[in-house]
Design an enzyme around this catalytic site. Structure first.
Site, PDB file in Angstrom:
ATOM      1  N   SER A 167       0.729  -1.208   0.158  1.00 32.75           N
ATOM      2  CA  SER A 167       0.008  -0.130  -0.109  1.00 32.75           C
ATOM      3  C   SER A 167       0.590   1.436   0.480  1.00 32.75           C
ATOM      4  O   SER A 167       1.854   0.995   0.816  1.00 32.75           O
ATOM      5  CB  SER A 167      -1.068   0.094   1.193  1.00 32.75           C
ATOM      6  OG  SER A 167      -1.825   0.910   1.568  1.00 32.75           O
ATOM      7  N   TYR A 182      -1.823  -0.779  10.559  1.00 37.33           N
ATOM      8  CA  TYR A 182      -1.669  -1.504   9.420  1.00 37.33           C
ATOM      9  C   TYR A 182      -0.294  -0.199   8.687  1.00 37.33           C
ATOM     10  O   TYR A 182       0.448  -0.465   7.253  1.00 37.33           O
ATOM     11  CB  TYR A 182      -2.750   0.055   8.574  1.00 37.33           C
ATOM     12  CG  TYR A 182      -2.534  -0.386   7.250  1.00 37.33           C
ATOM     13  CD1 TYR A 182      -3.471  -1.720   6.847  1.00 37.33           C
ATOM     14  CD2 TYR A 182      -2.888   0.707   6.181  1.00 37.33           C
ATOM     15  CE1 TYR A 182      -3.828  -1.604   5.433  1.00 37.33           C
ATOM     16  CE2 TYR A 182      -3.312  -0.100   4.913  1.00 37.33           C
ATOM     17  CZ  TYR A 182      -3.835  -1.472   4.288  1.00 37.33           C
ATOM     18  OH  TYR A 182      -3.950  -1.726   3.416  1.00 37.33           O
TER      19      TYR A 182
HETATM   20  N1  LIG Z   1      -8.694  -0.622  -1.101  1.00 38.33           N
HETATM   21  C1  LIG Z   1      -7.980  -0.119  -0.964  1.00 38.33           C
HETATM   22  O1  LIG Z   1      -8.399   0.677  -0.887  1.00 38.33           O
HETATM   23  C2  LIG Z   1      -6.950  -0.426  -0.501  1.00 38.33           C
HETATM   24  C3  LIG Z   1      -5.301   0.038  -0.663  1.00 38.33           C
HETATM   25  C4  LIG Z   1      -4.515   0.407  -0.375  1.00 38.33           C
HETATM   26  C5  LIG Z   1      -4.110  -1.450  -0.261  1.00 38.33           C
HETATM   27  N2  LIG Z   1      -4.575  -2.109  -0.561  1.00 38.33           N
HETATM   28  C6  LIG Z   1      -4.349  -3.521   0.343  1.00 38.33           C
HETATM   29  O2  LIG Z   1      -5.351  -4.200  -1.155  1.00 38.33           O
HETATM   30  C7  LIG Z   1      -5.829  -5.687   0.059  1.00 38.33           C
HETATM   31  C8  LIG Z   1      -6.681  -5.975  -0.335  1.00 38.33           C
HETATM   32  O3  LIG Z   1      -7.781  -5.266  -0.268  1.00 38.33           O
HETATM   33  P1  LIG Z   1      -9.453  -5.315  -0.176  1.00 38.33           P
HETATM   34  O4  LIG Z   1      -9.378  -3.629  -0.449  1.00 38.33           O
HETATM   35  O5  LIG Z   1      -9.996  -6.077  -1.036  1.00 38.33           O
HETATM   36  O6  LIG Z   1      -9.864  -5.309   0.951  1.00 38.33           O
HETATM   37  P2  LIG Z   1     -11.499  -5.992   1.409  1.00 38.33           P
HETATM   38  O7  LIG Z   1     -12.269  -6.306   0.318  1.00 38.33           O
HETATM   39  O8  LIG Z   1     -11.404  -5.617   3.386  1.00 38.33           O
HETATM   40  O9  LIG Z   1     -10.726  -7.451   1.612  1.00 38.33           O
HETATM   41  C9  LIG Z   1      -9.746  -8.098   1.975  1.00 38.33           C
HETATM   42  C10 LIG Z   1      -9.661  -9.549   2.398  1.00 38.33           C
HETATM   43  O10 LIG Z   1      -8.455 -10.181   3.310  1.00 38.33           O
HETATM   44  C11 LIG Z   1      -9.520 -11.519   3.596  1.00 38.33           C
HETATM   45  N3  LIG Z   1      -9.192 -11.562   4.923  1.00 38.33           N
HETATM   46  C12 LIG Z   1      -9.108 -10.465   5.986  1.00 38.33           C
HETATM   47  N4  LIG Z   1      -9.311 -11.277   7.059  1.00 38.33           N
HETATM   48  C13 LIG Z   1      -9.301 -12.477   7.004  1.00 38.33           C
HETATM   49  C14 LIG Z   1      -8.731 -14.229   7.637  1.00 38.33           C
HETATM   50  N5  LIG Z   1      -8.429 -13.430   9.014  1.00 38.33           N
HETATM   51  N6  LIG Z   1      -8.024 -15.121   7.149  1.00 38.33           N
HETATM   52  C15 LIG Z   1      -8.290 -14.874   5.818  1.00 38.33           C
HETATM   53  N7  LIG Z   1      -8.823 -14.370   5.162  1.00 38.33           N
HETATM   54  C16 LIG Z   1      -8.813 -13.070   5.418  1.00 38.33           C
HETATM   55  C17 LIG Z   1     -11.217 -11.173   3.454  1.00 38.33           C
HETATM   56  O11 LIG Z   1     -11.911 -12.230   2.871  1.00 38.33           O
HETATM   57  P3  LIG Z   1     -13.082 -13.191   4.185  1.00 38.33           P
HETATM   58  O12 LIG Z   1     -13.782 -11.976   4.785  1.00 38.33           O
HETATM   59  O13 LIG Z   1     -14.146 -13.508   2.640  1.00 38.33           O
HETATM   60  O14 LIG Z   1     -12.347 -14.313   5.618  1.00 38.33           O
HETATM   61  C18 LIG Z   1     -10.848 -10.547   2.311  1.00 38.33           C
HETATM   62  O15 LIG Z   1     -11.254 -11.457   1.258  1.00 38.33           O
HETATM   63  C19 LIG Z   1      -5.013  -5.492   0.976  1.00 38.33           C
HETATM   64  O16 LIG Z   1      -4.032  -6.272   1.377  1.00 38.33           O
HETATM   65  C20 LIG Z   1      -5.375  -4.117   1.731  1.00 38.33           C
HETATM   66  O17 LIG Z   1      -4.091  -3.827   2.285  1.00 38.33           O
HETATM   67  C21 LIG Z   1      -5.809  -1.868  -0.691  1.00 38.33           C
END
Ligand SMILES: NC(=O)c1ccc[n+]([C@@H]2O[C@H](COP(=O)([O-])OP(=O)(O)OC[C@H]3O[C@@H](n4cnc5c(N)ncnc54)[C@H](OP(=O)(O)O)[C@@H]3O)[C@@H](O)[C@H]2O)c1
Length: 266
Positions: free
Chosen positions: A135, A148
């Site tokens: 990120s 984070y």
């Molecule tokens: N969205 C943004 O703006 C953004 C920006 C920068 C970086 N990122 C990074 O992008 C990546 C994806 O983020 P996202 O935005 O798609 O987040 P999200 O929609 O909240 O999805 C998070 C994912 O992580 C899984 N997860 C959470 N806790 C878990 C656990 N205990 N065991 C196994 N799986 C778990 C969830 O699966 P379940 O809940 O189904 O288990 C879900 O599939 C992350 O690394 C995040 O830090 C996101």
């Protein structure tokens, strides 16, 4: 690495960005092992993917044995996309010790343990790729994001150190670092608005960057409009300047709204 007919373990596949990655990987001809905590959500996603040979691996990466059990279940893979994460926002003093431990485990310890467990198979075959989803929070600290920030700075350090050990092995490691992502994912779900000066990217942009990371040898790919990338680099070079800008009322307010909107994912 050419993605066609390769086996890819994708964690966090059910999330906003994970879905886009799963679809892009499958469209590129990969056999995708989609992982997350919900069997039903994973099965539905696997059914939607183009191509064949996809499978589901349920794992709770917040558990002490979660990463190693997942690695044992999937066996050998050509590529790991370590994408699962918790938003890990909120004032440190508002978080319980248990929440902090879970955030560190899901966001930092699990990607490292998965890499460690899956790397020998890649080294033996003389090819492979580890893509860690970082990120801009791995370059710039922000209010309400200390844990984070710690995990995303940590992932970058892990990747850059590890890449030195992988020289000449045919196995690579890259970080894909998105800024604010609109439409889906943990930031969009928070209901907050990204600061206009930084701009946003889409889940499809992030999925494209993952494909580029797998195909190429870049150590880090940042996914954000050029202004957002430039500001993150300035913050990396001058944490004090970044702190002064974000410490003001506007920065505090935005950070508070994001943390409140993500409180249900602690
Ligand atoms: N969205 C943004 O703006 C953004 C920006 C920068 C970086 N990122 C990074 O992008 C990546 C994806 O983020 P996202 O935005 O798609 O987040 P999200 O929609 O909240 O999805 C998070 C994912 O992580 C899984 N997860 C959470 N806790 C878990 C656990 N205990 N065991 C196994 N799986 C778990 C969830 O699966 P379940 O809940 O189904 O288990 C879900 O599939 C992350 O690394 C995040 O830090 C996101």
């Amino acid at each position: 690495m050419e993605i066609e007919a390769k086996t890819v373990l994708l964690t966090g596949a059910t999330g906003g960005l994970g879905r886009a990655m799963a679809l892009r990987l499958a469209a590129g001809g990969a056999r995708v092992i989609v992982s997350g905590r919900s069997q039903a959500a994973l099965a539905e996603l696997a059914d939607e993917l183009p191509g064949s040979g996809h499978s589901v691996a349920v794992a709770d990466l917040g558990r002490a044995d979660g990463a190693l059990q997942l690695a044992a279940e999937v066996g050998t893979v050509d590529c790991l996309v370590a994408n699962a994460a918790l938003p890990a926002t909120g004032r440190l003093t508002e978080l319980s010790g248990e929440q902090v431990a879970r955030m560190l485990r899901v966001n930092l310890e699990s990607p490292i343990l998965l890499t460690q467990a899956l790397l020998p198979g890649m080294l033996e075959s003389g090819r492979g790729k580890v893509v860690l989803i970082g990120s801009l929070a791995g370059k710039a600290g922000s209010p309400r994001s200390s844990v984070y920030n710690a995990t995303k700075f940590g992932l970058r350090g892990f990747a850059f150190g590890l890449s030195g050990d992988l020289v000449g092995t045919g196995v690579g490691v890259s970080v894909v670092a998105p800024g604010f992502v609109r439409d889906a994912g943990m930031f969009a779900d928070s209901g907050a608005k990204a600061p206009a000066v930084l701009g946003t990217a889409t889940p499809a942009d992030v999925a494209d960057a993952v494909m580029k990371a797998i195909a190429g040898e870049k150590m880090e790919i940042t996914v954000a409009p050029v202004k957002g990338r430039a500001i993150a680099h300035i913050a990396l070079a001058s944490p004090s300047l970044s702190h002064r800008i974000q410490a003001g009322a506007a920065g505090q307010k935005t950070a508070e709204i994001v943390a409140e909107g993500q409180a249900d994912k602690r």
